[in-house]
Scaffold this motif. Sequence first.
Motif, PDB file in Angstrom:
ATOM      1  N   ILE A  33       0.655  -1.141   0.002  1.00  0.00           N
ATOM      2  CA  ILE A  33       0.033  -0.113   0.044  1.00  0.00           C
ATOM      3  C   ILE A  33       0.994   1.266  -0.040  1.00  0.00           C
ATOM      4  CG2 ILE A  33      -1.954   1.328   1.242  1.00  0.00           C
ATOM      5  CD1 ILE A  33      -2.518  -1.583   2.684  1.00  0.00           C
ATOM      6  N   ASP A  34       0.909   1.772  -1.159  1.00  0.00           N
ATOM      7  CA  ASP A  34       1.855   3.033  -1.288  1.00  0.00           C
ATOM      8  C   ASP A  34       3.339   2.854  -1.505  1.00  0.00           C
ATOM      9  OD1 ASP A  34      -0.377   4.884  -1.733  1.00  0.00           O
ATOM     10  OD2 ASP A  34      -0.338   5.258   0.483  1.00  0.00           O
ATOM     11  N   THR A  35       4.112   3.671  -2.257  1.00  0.00           N
ATOM     12  CA  THR A  35       5.536   3.393  -2.341  1.00  0.00           C
ATOM     13  C   THR A  35       6.004   4.627  -1.580  1.00  0.00           C
ATOM     14  OG1 THR A  35       5.330   4.484  -4.590  1.00  0.00           O
ATOM     15  CG2 THR A  35       5.225   2.078  -4.328  1.00  0.00           C
ATOM     16  N   ALA A  36       7.366   5.143  -2.401  1.00  0.00           N
ATOM     17  CA  ALA A  36       7.837   6.416  -1.551  1.00  0.00           C
ATOM     18  C   ALA A  36       8.261   7.293  -2.694  1.00  0.00           C
ATOM     19  CB  ALA A  36       9.056   5.917  -0.915  1.00  0.00           C
ATOM     20  N   ALA A  37       8.817   8.575  -1.894  1.00  0.00           N
ATOM     21  CA  ALA A  37       9.103   9.636  -2.923  1.00  0.00           C
ATOM     22  C   ALA A  37      10.264   9.606  -3.701  1.00  0.00           C
ATOM     23  CB  ALA A  37       9.052  10.988  -2.111  1.00  0.00           C
ATOM     24  N   THR A  38      11.449   9.291  -3.346  1.00  0.00           N
ATOM     25  CA  THR A  38      12.854   9.213  -3.910  1.00  0.00           C
ATOM     26  C   THR A  38      13.294   7.694  -4.380  1.00  0.00           C
ATOM     27  OG1 THR A  38      13.927   8.754  -2.093  1.00  0.00           O
ATOM     28  CG2 THR A  38      13.213  11.297  -2.767  1.00  0.00           C
ATOM     29  N   GLU A  39      14.003   7.561  -4.883  1.00  0.00           N
ATOM     30  CA  GLU A  39      14.974   6.268  -5.564  1.00  0.00           C
ATOM     31  C   GLU A  39      15.330   5.772  -4.176  1.00  0.00           C
ATOM     32  OE1 GLU A  39      17.998   4.236  -8.244  1.00  0.00           O
ATOM     33  OE2 GLU A  39      17.847   6.489  -8.299  1.00  0.00           O
ATOM     34  N   ARG A  40      16.011   6.565  -3.436  1.00  0.00           N
ATOM     35  CA  ARG A  40      16.736   5.801  -2.288  1.00  0.00           C
ATOM     36  C   ARG A  40      15.545   5.289  -1.329  1.00  0.00           C
ATOM     37  NH1 ARG A  40      18.565   7.681   2.980  1.00  0.00           N
ATOM     38  NH2 ARG A  40      17.227   9.695   2.690  1.00  0.00           N
ATOM     39  N   ARG A  41      14.681   6.214  -1.043  1.00  0.00           N
ATOM     40  CA  ARG A  41      13.692   5.756  -0.020  1.00  0.00           C
ATOM     41  C   ARG A  41      12.836   4.427  -0.596  1.00  0.00           C
ATOM     42  NH1 ARG A  41      12.995   8.012   4.533  1.00  0.00           N
ATOM     43  NH2 ARG A  41      14.528   9.769   5.264  1.00  0.00           N
ATOM     44  N   SER A  42      12.593   4.576  -1.929  1.00  0.00           N
ATOM     45  CA  SER A  42      11.736   3.440  -2.513  1.00  0.00           C
ATOM     46  C   SER A  42      12.677   2.045  -2.550  1.00  0.00           C
ATOM     47  CB  SER A  42      11.462   3.804  -3.933  1.00  0.00           C
ATOM     48  OG  SER A  42      10.676   4.958  -4.191  1.00  0.00           O
ATOM     49  N   ARG A  43      13.952   2.356  -2.822  1.00  0.00           N
ATOM     50  CA  ARG A  43      14.581   1.088  -2.621  1.00  0.00           C
ATOM     51  C   ARG A  43      14.565   0.645  -1.432  1.00  0.00           C
ATOM     52  NH1 ARG A  43      16.579  -0.229  -7.425  1.00  0.00           N
ATOM     53  NH2 ARG A  43      16.942   1.211  -9.083  1.00  0.00           N
ATOM     54  N   MET A  44      14.786   1.413  -0.227  1.00  0.00           N
ATOM     55  CA  MET A  44      14.969   0.980   1.052  1.00  0.00           C
ATOM     56  C   MET A  44      13.374   0.117   1.481  1.00  0.00           C
ATOM     57  SD  MET A  44      16.610   3.704   3.618  1.00  0.00           S
ATOM     58  CE  MET A  44      15.931   5.210   3.240  1.00  0.00           C
ATOM     59  N   LEU A  45      12.331   0.704   0.813  1.00  0.00           N
ATOM     60  CA  LEU A  45      11.160   0.235   1.042  1.00  0.00           C
ATOM     61  C   LEU A  45      11.102  -1.413   0.169  1.00  0.00           C
ATOM     62  CD1 LEU A  45       7.874  -0.161   1.795  1.00  0.00           C
ATOM     63  CD2 LEU A  45       7.664   1.361  -0.649  1.00  0.00           C
ATOM     64  N   HIS A  46      11.480  -1.287  -0.823  1.00  0.00           N
ATOM     65  CA  HIS A  46      11.795  -2.625  -1.626  1.00  0.00           C
ATOM     66  C   HIS A  46      12.564  -3.616  -0.898  1.00  0.00           C
ATOM     67  CE1 HIS A  46      13.070  -5.535  -4.818  1.00  0.00           C
ATOM     68  NE2 HIS A  46      11.839  -4.879  -5.387  1.00  0.00           N
ATOM     69  N   GLU A  47      13.694  -3.119  -0.015  1.00  0.00           N
ATOM     70  CA  GLU A  47      14.360  -4.017   0.738  1.00  0.00           C
ATOM     71  C   GLU A  47      13.654  -4.565   1.904  1.00  0.00           C
ATOM     72  OE1 GLU A  47      17.922  -1.939   1.570  1.00  0.00           O
ATOM     73  OE2 GLU A  47      18.702  -1.724  -0.233  1.00  0.00           O
ATOM     74  N   ASN A  48      12.978  -3.854   2.478  1.00  0.00           N
ATOM     75  CA  ASN A  48      12.031  -4.089   3.664  1.00  0.00           C
ATOM     76  C   ASN A  48      10.967  -5.123   3.373  1.00  0.00           C
ATOM     77  OD1 ASN A  48      13.455  -2.642   5.509  1.00  0.00           O
ATOM     78  ND2 ASN A  48      12.152  -1.015   5.773  1.00  0.00           N
ATOM     79  N   VAL A  49      10.444  -4.974   2.008  1.00  0.00           N
ATOM     80  CA  VAL A  49       9.400  -5.780   1.700  1.00  0.00           C
ATOM     81  C   VAL A  49       9.989  -7.275   1.350  1.00  0.00           C
ATOM     82  CG1 VAL A  49       7.922  -6.289  -0.395  1.00  0.00           C
ATOM     83  CG2 VAL A  49       7.812  -4.073   0.548  1.00  0.00           C
ATOM     84  N   ARG A  50      11.043  -7.277   0.788  1.00  0.00           N
ATOM     85  CA  ARG A  50      11.808  -8.588   0.478  1.00  0.00           C
ATOM     86  C   ARG A  50      12.224  -9.308   1.800  1.00  0.00           C
ATOM     87  NH1 ARG A  50       9.346  -9.535  -3.651  1.00  0.00           N
ATOM     88  NH2 ARG A  50       9.746  -8.624  -5.459  1.00  0.00           N
ATOM     89  N   ALA A  51      12.537  -8.321   2.846  1.00  0.00           N
ATOM     90  CA  ALA A  51      12.994  -8.957   4.055  1.00  0.00           C
ATOM     91  C   ALA A  51      11.697  -9.737   4.854  1.00  0.00           C
ATOM     92  CB  ALA A  51      13.400  -7.768   4.973  1.00  0.00           C
ATOM     93  N   LEU A  52      10.471  -9.186   4.581  1.00  0.00           N
ATOM     94  CA  LEU A  52       9.197  -9.723   5.127  1.00  0.00           C
ATOM     95  C   LEU A  52       8.788 -10.964   4.350  1.00  0.00           C
ATOM     96  CD1 LEU A  52       7.556  -6.338   6.045  1.00  0.00           C
ATOM     97  CD2 LEU A  52       8.530  -8.004   7.571  1.00  0.00           C
ATOM     98  N   SER A  53       8.860 -10.959   3.071  1.00  0.00           N
ATOM     99  CA  SER A  53       8.528 -11.877   2.060  1.00  0.00           C
ATOM    100  C   SER A  53       9.194 -12.196   1.224  1.00  0.00           C
ATOM    101  CB  SER A  53       6.797 -11.768   1.962  1.00  0.00           C
ATOM    102  OG  SER A  53       6.347 -12.636   0.892  1.00  0.00           O
ATOM    103  N   SER A  54       9.530 -13.359   0.630  1.00  0.00           N
ATOM    104  CA  SER A  54       9.996 -13.861  -0.487  1.00  0.00           C
ATOM    105  C   SER A  54       9.034 -14.162  -1.698  1.00  0.00           C
ATOM    106  CB  SER A  54      11.010 -15.019  -0.470  1.00  0.00           C
ATOM    107  OG  SER A  54      10.003 -16.135  -0.162  1.00  0.00           O
TER     108      SER A  54
END
Length: 299
Positions: free
Chosen positions: A39-60
């Motif tokens: 639900i929703d992403t983020a504003a910058t490339e750096r913060r979007s990639r941190m979100l991407h990493e957190n998603v992957r940490a929670l589920s493969s």
Amino acid sequence: MLPKTEEIIEGVHAHVQPDGGWCLNNSGILTGSSGTVLIDTAATERRSRMLHENVRALSSGPVEFVVNTHSHGDHTFGNYLFAGEATVIAHEMAAAEMAEHGLALQGLWPAVEWGHIEVSRPRITFSDRMSLEGAGMRIQLLHFGPGHTVGDCVVWLPDQRVLFPGDLVFSGATPFVLMGSVSGTLRRLDQLRRLEPLHIVPGHGPVGGPELLDANADYLRWVRGLARAGVADGLAPLELARSADLGVFARLLDSERLVGNLIRAYAEESGAAPAAPLDVQSAFAEMVSFNGGHPHCAA
């Protein structure tokens, strides 16, 4: 400050970006055996990639869906990192605004390191409500009418009683309705209250409960009353904002939003329809003037 991931209940997480000010929004991560819903992403490339990493940490598992609660870039610019595997969904009017405004948000904060961003618009839209079966959960997407924007979508998990209202709800930060409606947001908050949520992940700021609905309504009722007095006294919104006593609302982040909120409230007092187009660039310039400089954005 770095984002943090909070487990609301099993399979339901909030990706929270302190301190919740300009462009530091929250996301929701729903995980299950079948995959993930974001639900929703983020504003910058750096913060979007941190979100991407957190998603992957929670589920493969694969990200099945990305749901955008509204069109603003802090909630949508990171879509492109997930769009290759996920279906992006939003309200039809949010999708139209994304197509119209593109990367315009970057122009308000040219000093921010936005990185590489691509506009990735929704592949599926809806007009009223939509049901998803994702991450092993019942997920309801609801549009009640203009509020923060004309195309708001709230994400409701009826079994878990968890609500993701996007920027219809702020926590610890000043609500903002320049592109939407004071009266409309107050009605939306009443409708959200009737859902009887136990947990609320606001668009910005700390996770809370139903008390967040009351706090946002208190502020907006104060703005509406202030605007009515200002109109009666013949004061311009910026002039009124400069003379206003913020009282208990002084503790909220981004107090310069009062100017934009008053501009919207004045328009509604003059008979403008909720979310009727206003000159956002001019309003933002008045907010900069009120603030004595560009509002801080830590994205």
